[in-house]
Design an enzyme around this catalytic site. Structure first.
Site, short mmCIF file in Angstrom:
data_model
loop_
_atom_site.label_atom_id
_atom_site.label_comp_id
_atom_site.label_asym_id
_atom_site.label_seq_id
_atom_site.Cartn_x
_atom_site.Cartn_y
_atom_site.Cartn_z
N ALA A 38 24.96 46.93 37.29
CA ALA A 38 24.83 47.06 36.40
C ALA A 38 24.63 47.61 35.45
O ALA A 38 24.62 46.85 33.68
CB ALA A 38 23.08 46.40 36.36
N HIS A 271 45.92 41.28 40.39
CA HIS A 271 45.88 40.13 40.00
C HIS A 271 47.51 39.83 39.72
O HIS A 271 47.51 39.01 39.53
CB HIS A 271 45.74 40.64 38.43
CG HIS A 271 43.99 41.41 38.60
ND1 HIS A 271 42.98 40.29 38.70
CD2 HIS A 271 43.55 41.92 37.14
CE1 HIS A 271 41.77 41.03 38.35
NE2 HIS A 271 42.30 42.32 37.64
N LYS A 373 47.29 40.20 26.11
CA LYS A 373 48.14 38.81 27.33
C LYS A 373 48.22 39.30 27.66
O LYS A 373 48.72 40.52 28.45
CB LYS A 373 49.68 38.95 26.00
CG LYS A 373 50.27 37.54 25.57
CD LYS A 373 51.45 37.58 24.69
CE LYS A 373 51.38 37.58 23.58
NZ LYS A 373 52.18 37.45 22.88
N LYS A 416 60.71 27.05 25.87
CA LYS A 416 62.13 27.74 24.63
C LYS A 416 63.28 26.86 25.30
O LYS A 416 63.65 26.95 25.94
CB LYS A 416 62.14 29.01 24.86
CG LYS A 416 60.95 29.65 24.07
CD LYS A 416 60.67 31.16 24.05
CE LYS A 416 61.21 32.26 23.53
NZ LYS A 416 61.25 33.24 23.06
N1 LIG Z 1 35.33 46.01 33.74
C1 LIG Z 1 36.45 45.35 33.71
O1 LIG Z 1 36.85 43.88 33.13
C2 LIG Z 1 36.88 44.92 35.11
C3 LIG Z 1 36.72 45.30 36.71
N2 LIG Z 1 36.82 45.03 37.96
C4 LIG Z 1 36.64 45.76 39.02
O2 LIG Z 1 34.37 46.01 39.10
C5 LIG Z 1 34.55 47.26 39.56
C6 LIG Z 1 33.30 47.72 38.68
O3 LIG Z 1 34.45 47.76 37.10
P1 LIG Z 1 33.96 48.27 35.96
O4 LIG Z 1 32.74 48.08 36.04
O5 LIG Z 1 34.89 48.79 35.28
O6 LIG Z 1 33.83 50.03 36.58
P2 LIG Z 1 32.19 51.39 35.77
O7 LIG Z 1 33.52 52.41 35.44
O8 LIG Z 1 31.88 50.52 34.72
O9 LIG Z 1 31.37 51.78 36.86
C7 LIG Z 1 30.46 50.67 37.21
C8 LIG Z 1 29.27 51.14 37.88
O10 LIG Z 1 29.52 51.70 38.68
C9 LIG Z 1 28.68 53.14 38.90
N3 LIG Z 1 29.58 53.96 39.38
C10 LIG Z 1 30.24 54.25 38.15
N4 LIG Z 1 31.64 55.10 38.74
C11 LIG Z 1 30.56 55.46 39.49
C12 LIG Z 1 30.98 56.38 41.17
N5 LIG Z 1 32.06 57.41 41.25
N6 LIG Z 1 30.50 56.42 42.42
C13 LIG Z 1 29.27 55.74 41.94
N7 LIG Z 1 29.09 55.03 41.41
C14 LIG Z 1 29.72 54.91 40.15
C15 LIG Z 1 28.09 53.35 37.02
O11 LIG Z 1 26.59 53.24 37.22
P3 LIG Z 1 25.51 53.89 37.84
O12 LIG Z 1 26.13 55.73 37.28
O13 LIG Z 1 25.03 53.73 36.60
O14 LIG Z 1 24.49 53.78 39.17
C16 LIG Z 1 28.95 52.28 35.91
O15 LIG Z 1 28.01 51.72 35.40
C17 LIG Z 1 35.93 47.64 39.70
O16 LIG Z 1 36.27 47.25 41.39
C18 LIG Z 1 36.62 47.23 39.30
O17 LIG Z 1 38.40 46.89 39.57
C19 LIG Z 1 37.03 43.33 37.64
C20 LIG Z 1 37.27 42.84 37.27
C21 LIG Z 1 37.44 43.17 35.39
O1 LIG Z 2 40.10 43.88 36.47
C1 LIG Z 2 40.20 44.08 35.43
O2 LIG Z 2 40.39 43.49 34.80
C2 LIG Z 2 40.21 44.06 33.23
C3 LIG Z 2 41.33 42.38 32.09
O3 LIG Z 2 41.16 40.66 33.16
P1 LIG Z 2 41.02 40.03 31.88
O4 LIG Z 2 40.16 38.89 32.21
O5 LIG Z 2 39.71 40.42 30.44
O6 LIG Z 2 41.92 40.03 31.69
C4 LIG Z 2 40.72 44.98 32.91
O7 LIG Z 2 39.96 45.29 31.26
C5 LIG Z 2 39.89 45.76 33.60
O8 LIG Z 2 40.72 47.15 33.71
C6 LIG Z 2 40.54 45.54 35.84
O9 LIG Z 2 39.53 46.42 36.69
#
Ligand SMILES: NC(=O)C1=CN([C@@H]2O[C@H](COP(=O)(O)OP(=O)(O)OC[C@H]3O[C@@H](n4cnc5c(N)ncnc54)[C@H](OP(=O)(O)O)[C@@H]3O)[C@@H](O)[C@H]2O)C=CC1
Ligand SMILES: O=C1O[C@H](COP(=O)(O)O)[C@@H](O)[C@H](O)[C@H]1O
Length: 464
Positions: A38, A271, A373, A416
């Site tokens: 979270a 994706h 984009k 286009k």
């Molecule tokens: N960000 C995006 O827009 C998108 C992300 N995703 C997917 O969501 C998942 C999480 O991505 P995202 O939220 O961006 O990543 P983050 O790097 O923000 O990680 C999420 C949380 O996981 C914990 N964390 C980070 N690194 C580690 C580690 N090495 N070991 C254990 N806990 C860790 C941290 O929480 P804490 O330290 O508080 O425990 C962190 O706040 C990924 O699988 C990504 O592919 C999918 C679509 C979009």
């Molecule tokens: O899965 C992921 O998608 C986002 C981009 O998502 P979008 O819906 O805003 O295009 C990307 O930023 C992130 O790195 C990746 O983990």
């Protein structure tokens, strides 16, 4: 769908297509949605905003739902609420609505690999269930893993050990996992086995949010409900297909996740490949998810080779790959100083089948570029024996016909094409047939991909 030991296993679930968009009346127990990770980027940018939008639209009711955030970071409920508030206060959202929603969120801090935090989480969820007078076993628990995949197995083990819905009086426990699902075939299969040992297939939801985007959902309709496209969608007419993702921001503190995976595993392998499958696949026998899945799999896997399996998508040639890293990537404190993880990649995929032989599928993805984009660009071949070449305003070949599907921002499709420049002269010019959703569907709010996907997991529906 799941994969265990290289074998695809299909289990029956209710299908998206056959159910109307309404609450399943048998599922009335109180609902706890737990966002693990979270404190992270996905949670604040997408998961909580999607939950908020579902709440605003009445799909989540304050008298039955409670939301829990879980992560290692030691913060209070209010700290978490303050972190996400600005991501909810967008568009037409009223600040009172945001405040009401934020009150539904409780935060529990704990590690991912020990029982203590998860026991605490279970206690909080149970308290909420008792408060709502939910009969034990009738409650619904949705665990959303917004975490790096490396911790999925241990987190799933902890959930199984400490946090399951206690019996089966119509309630359930479901797990949502994000992409990337492992790092390669071996790790994906291992992960699948590890999670598969803990949960039944219908409890597991592997999601790729690009499949929830409006224009990705539209791809099959476009391709198979329009006579226009049927005869054109092949190597005789199409010169190349480009599927492009660009982002105008970098990792911004996500090095903890991103640096371990890189842009190919973050965007292209999931994706863009999902989009490619929908562009390239043959017509499924029906819209049942398993039939769509079967056709998608055929684009990527065939059993004709002597080896384990071969790919209609041919091995990628080194000279058809470009990798890069944006300047400043290593300045992110969460990124190791000497990282050579790519943040940009172009790869050319070639599909060895009757429809696509010779047509390059060019997949590009990059972070920290100059614009944001995501689009699919189908470029057609030149007109043979072009009699208008000398009439082009620019005095050279006509521009090619292109069909562009813009997934974001501002969803649109346009073609286009070459037309006569209006006026007395005979000259030609490129113009567009334009279906911009913002103009054509002014009264419609296009749902965010995650709203659709989370709703489907709540209703137990399988997506394409
Ligand atoms: N960000 C995006 O827009 C998108 C992300 N995703 C997917 O969501 C998942 C999480 O991505 P995202 O939220 O961006 O990543 P983050 O790097 O923000 O990680 C999420 C949380 O996981 C914990 N964390 C980070 N690194 C580690 C580690 N090495 N070991 C254990 N806990 C860790 C941290 O929480 P804490 O330290 O508080 O425990 C962190 O706040 C990924 O699988 C990504 O592919 C999918 C679509 C979009
Ligand atoms: O899965 C992921 O998608 C986002 C981009 O998502 P979008 O819906 O805003 O295009 C990307 O930023 C992130 O790195 C990746 O983990």
């Amino acid at each position: 769908m799941g994969s265990g030991g290289g074998q695809w296993i299909v289990e029956k679930r209710s299908s998206f297509r056959s159910e109307p968009l309404e609450v399943n009346v048998s599922e009335t127990g109180c609902l706890s949605i737990v966002v693990l990770g979270a404190s992270g980027d996905l949670a604040k940018k997408k998961t909580f905003p999607a939950l908020f939008n579902l709440y605003r639209q009445g799909f989540l009711q304050s008298n039955e739902v409670h939301i829990f955030g879980y992560a290692r970071t030691k913060i209070s409920d209010d700290d978490l609420r303050n972190r996400i508030r600005s991501y909810l206060e967008k568009g037409s959202a009223k600040s009172e609505e945001v405040s009401e929603f934020l009150q539904l969120i409780k935060y529990v801090s704990g590690s991912y690999d020990t029982e203590g935090g998860f026991r605490m989480l279970d206690k909080e969820i149970s308290l909420h269930e008792e408060f709502r007078n939910s009969t034990e076993g009738s409650s619904r628990r949705l665990f959303y893993l917004a975490l790096p995949p490396s911790v999925y197995p241990v987190v799933c083990r902890m959930i199984k050990l400490c946090c399951m819905n206690k019996s089966h009086l119509g309630g359930w426990t479901r797990i949502v996992v994000e992409k990337p699902f492992g790092k390669d075939l071996d790790s994906a299969e291992k992960l699948s086995n590890q999670i598969g040992e803990l949960f039944e297939e219908p409890q597991l939801y592997r999601i790729d949010h690009y499949l929830g985007k409006e224009l990705v959902q539209n791809l099959l309709v476009l391709r198979f409900a329009n006579r226009f496209f049927l005869p054109l969608w092949n190597r005789d007419n199409i010169d190349n297909v480009q599927i492009v993702f660009r982002e105008d921001f970098g990792t911004e503190g996500r090095g903890g996740y991103f640096d371990e995976y890189g842009i190919i595993r973050d965007i292209i392998q999931n994706h863009l490949l999902q989009v490619l499958c929908l562009v390239a696949m043959e017509k499924p026998v029906s819209l049942k998810p398993e039939h769509i899945r079967d056709e998608k799999v055929k684009v990527r896997v065939s059993n004709t080779s002597l080896t384990h399996f071969s790919f209609p998508v041919m091995p990628i040639k080194d000279e058809e790959v470009v990798l890069g890293q944006y300047n400043g990537y290593r300045d992110d404190p969460t990124v190791p100083d000497h990282s050579n993880t790519p943040t940009f990649a172009t790869v050319v995929l070639r599909i060895h089948n009757e429809r696509w032989e010779g047509v390059p599928f060019i997949l590009k993805a990059g972070k920290a570029l100059n614009s944001r984009k995501a689009e699919i660009r189908i470029q057609f071949k030149d007109v043979p024996g072009d009699i208008f070449r000398l009439f082009s305003c620019l005095g050279k070949n006509q521009g090619r016909n292109e069909f562009v599907i813009r997934l974001q921002p501002s969803e649109a499709m346009y073609m286009k094409l070459t037309v006569k420049q209006p006026g007395l002269e005979m000259s030609t010019v490129q113009s567009e047939l334009d279906l911009s959703y913002g103009q054509r569907y002014q009264q419609v709010t296009i749902p965010e991909a995650y709203e659709r996907l989370i709703l489907d997991t709540n209703y137990g529906r399988l997506q394409i």
